[in-house]
Design a protein around this motif. Structure first.
Motif, PDB file in Angstrom:
ATOM      1  N   VAL A   1      56.804 -51.599  14.327  1.00 33.46           N
ATOM      2  CA  VAL A   1      56.704 -50.182  14.029  1.00 33.46           C
ATOM      3  C   VAL A   1      57.277 -49.415  15.205  1.00 33.46           C
ATOM      4  O   VAL A   1      56.855 -49.602  16.344  1.00 33.46           O
ATOM      5  N   LYS A   2      58.234 -48.539  14.921  1.00 34.71           N
ATOM      6  CA  LYS A   2      58.827 -47.745  15.983  1.00 34.71           C
ATOM      7  C   LYS A   2      57.856 -46.647  16.394  1.00 34.71           C
ATOM      8  O   LYS A   2      57.176 -46.065  15.554  1.00 34.71           O
ATOM      9  N   PRO A   3      57.801 -46.343  17.685  1.00 35.37           N
ATOM     10  CA  PRO A   3      56.915 -45.265  18.122  1.00 35.37           C
ATOM     11  C   PRO A   3      57.469 -43.913  17.672  1.00 35.37           C
ATOM     12  O   PRO A   3      58.671 -43.751  17.454  1.00 35.37           O
ATOM     13  N   LEU A   4      56.583 -42.930  17.543  1.00 41.50           N
ATOM     14  CA  LEU A   4      57.011 -41.605  17.135  1.00 41.50           C
ATOM     15  C   LEU A   4      57.863 -40.961  18.226  1.00 41.50           C
ATOM     16  O   LEU A   4      57.673 -41.213  19.421  1.00 41.50           O
ATOM     17  N   THR A   5      58.798 -40.113  17.815  1.00 40.59           N
ATOM     18  CA  THR A   5      59.623 -39.395  18.789  1.00 40.59           C
ATOM     19  C   THR A   5      58.795 -38.277  19.396  1.00 40.59           C
ATOM     20  O   THR A   5      57.728 -37.908  18.882  1.00 40.59           O
ATOM     21  N   ARG A   6      59.281 -37.700  20.481  1.00 42.83           N
ATOM     22  CA  ARG A   6      58.558 -36.611  21.130  1.00 42.83           C
ATOM     23  C   ARG A   6      58.447 -35.406  20.193  1.00 42.83           C
ATOM     24  O   ARG A   6      57.424 -34.733  20.154  1.00 42.83           O
ATOM     25  N   ALA A   7      59.487 -35.164  19.415  1.00 51.41           N
ATOM     26  CA  ALA A   7      59.457 -34.047  18.470  1.00 51.41           C
ATOM     27  C   ALA A   7      58.395 -34.269  17.395  1.00 51.41           C
ATOM     28  O   ALA A   7      57.688 -33.333  16.993  1.00 51.41           O
ATOM     29  N   GLN A   8      58.273 -35.508  16.932  1.00 57.61           N
ATOM     30  CA  GLN A   8      57.272 -35.820  15.917  1.00 57.61           C
ATOM     31  C   GLN A   8      55.860 -35.684  16.491  1.00 57.61           C
ATOM     32  O   GLN A   8      54.954 -35.182  15.828  1.00 57.61           O
ATOM     33  N   LYS A   9      55.674 -36.130  17.745  1.00 57.03           N
ATOM     34  CA  LYS A   9      54.370 -35.996  18.387  1.00 57.03           C
ATOM     35  C   LYS A   9      54.022 -34.528  18.594  1.00 57.03           C
ATOM     36  O   LYS A   9      52.870 -34.121  18.402  1.00 57.03           O
ATOM     37  N   LEU A  10      55.021 -33.720  18.987  1.00 59.68           N
ATOM     38  CA  LEU A  10      54.794 -32.294  19.192  1.00 59.68           C
ATOM     39  C   LEU A  10      54.403 -31.623  17.877  1.00 59.68           C
ATOM     40  O   LEU A  10      53.463 -30.822  17.834  1.00 59.68           O
ATOM     41  N   ALA A  11      55.097 -31.963  16.806  1.00 61.62           N
ATOM     42  CA  ALA A  11      54.794 -31.367  15.506  1.00 61.62           C
ATOM     43  C   ALA A  11      53.368 -31.708  15.071  1.00 61.62           C
ATOM     44  O   ALA A  11      52.633 -30.849  14.566  1.00 61.62           O
ATOM     45  N   ALA A  12      52.959 -32.947  15.279  1.00 58.06           N
ATOM     46  CA  ALA A  12      51.611 -33.365  14.903  1.00 58.06           C
ATOM     47  C   ALA A  12      50.560 -32.655  15.751  1.00 58.06           C
ATOM     48  O   ALA A  12      49.513 -32.227  15.251  1.00 58.06           O
ATOM     49  N   ALA A  13      50.841 -32.504  17.049  1.00 58.81           N
ATOM     50  CA  ALA A  13      49.889 -31.843  17.941  1.00 58.81           C
ATOM     51  C   ALA A  13      49.757 -30.359  17.589  1.00 58.81           C
ATOM     52  O   ALA A  13      48.649 -29.816  17.557  1.00 58.81           O
ATOM     53  N   LEU A  14      50.879 -29.706  17.292  1.00 62.57           N
ATOM     54  CA  LEU A  14      50.832 -28.292  16.933  1.00 62.57           C
ATOM     55  C   LEU A  14      50.114 -28.083  15.602  1.00 62.57           C
ATOM     56  O   LEU A  14      49.420 -27.087  15.405  1.00 62.57           O
ATOM     57  N   LYS A  15      50.279 -29.027  14.697  1.00 66.72           N
ATOM     58  CA  LYS A  15      49.592 -28.951  13.404  1.00 66.72           C
ATOM     59  C   LYS A  15      48.077 -29.051  13.620  1.00 66.72           C
ATOM     60  O   LYS A  15      47.298 -28.338  12.987  1.00 66.72           O
ATOM     61  N   ALA A  16      47.674 -29.941  14.532  1.00 64.12           N
ATOM     62  CA  ALA A  16      46.257 -30.091  14.844  1.00 64.12           C
ATOM     63  C   ALA A  16      45.735 -28.834  15.542  1.00 64.12           C
ATOM     64  O   ALA A  16      44.603 -28.401  15.290  1.00 64.12           O
TER      65      ALA A  16
END
Length: 117
Positions: A62-77
Motif C-alpha cells: 500500500v502506497k503511503p498518502l501524499t502530503r496533499a492527501q494528508k492535508l485534505a484529510a486533516a482539514l476535513k477533520a
C-alpha cells in the motif's frame, strides 16, 4: 505458522487455514466418466486436477498518502470542530505539518559558449 522476511527476522503468526473439497468426485472403483475424459484410469486424475491450490498471495504493498492527501484529510477533520478558535488552531497545525515542501534549489545552467558573430 512461522514467517521470515527478506531481512531475516522471524515472526510467529496463528492463522486458520481451510481447504475446500474437490469439485469432481468419482464413484468407488473409478469407473465413471467425468469432465476430464473418463475411463477406468482417470478416476485419480480427476481428483488431483480439480483440487484448488493452497498457495497464499503476499499482501499488496500500500502506497503511503501524499502530503496533499494528508492535508485534505486533516482539514476535513478540522472542519468538524465547532469552536472557531480550536478549528483555526487545528487548521494552522495541519497546514504547517502537511505543507508542500519546497524543492531544493537546482543548479542554474551556464550559458553555452557558442560562436560569436
Amino acid at each position: 505458522l512461522e514467517i521470515t522476511d527478506e531481512v531475516g527476522e522471524k515472526a510467529h503468526v496463528e492463522h486458520e487455514v481451510t481447504v475446500a473439497e474437490p469439485l469432481v468426485t468419482t464413484p468407488p472403483g473409478g469407473g465413471g466418466t467425468g469432465p476430464l475424459g473418463g475411463g477406468q484410469g482417470s478416476g485419480t486424475q480427476a481428483n488431483t486436477a480439480t483440487t484448488p491450490a493452497t498457495t497464499t498471495k503476499p499482501a499488496a504493498a500500500v502506497k503511503p498518502l501524499t502530503r496533499a492527501q494528508k492535508l485534505a484529510a486533516a482539514l476535513k477533520a478540522c472542519a468538524k470542530i465547532k469552536s472557531k478558535k480550536q478549528r483555526a488552531s487545528c487548521e494552522k497545525q495541519a497546514r504547517s505539518r502537511y505543507a508542500i515542501k519546497k524543492s531544493s534549489k537546482s543548479k542554474k545552467k551556464k550559458p553555452s559558449k557558442g560562436k560569436k558573430r
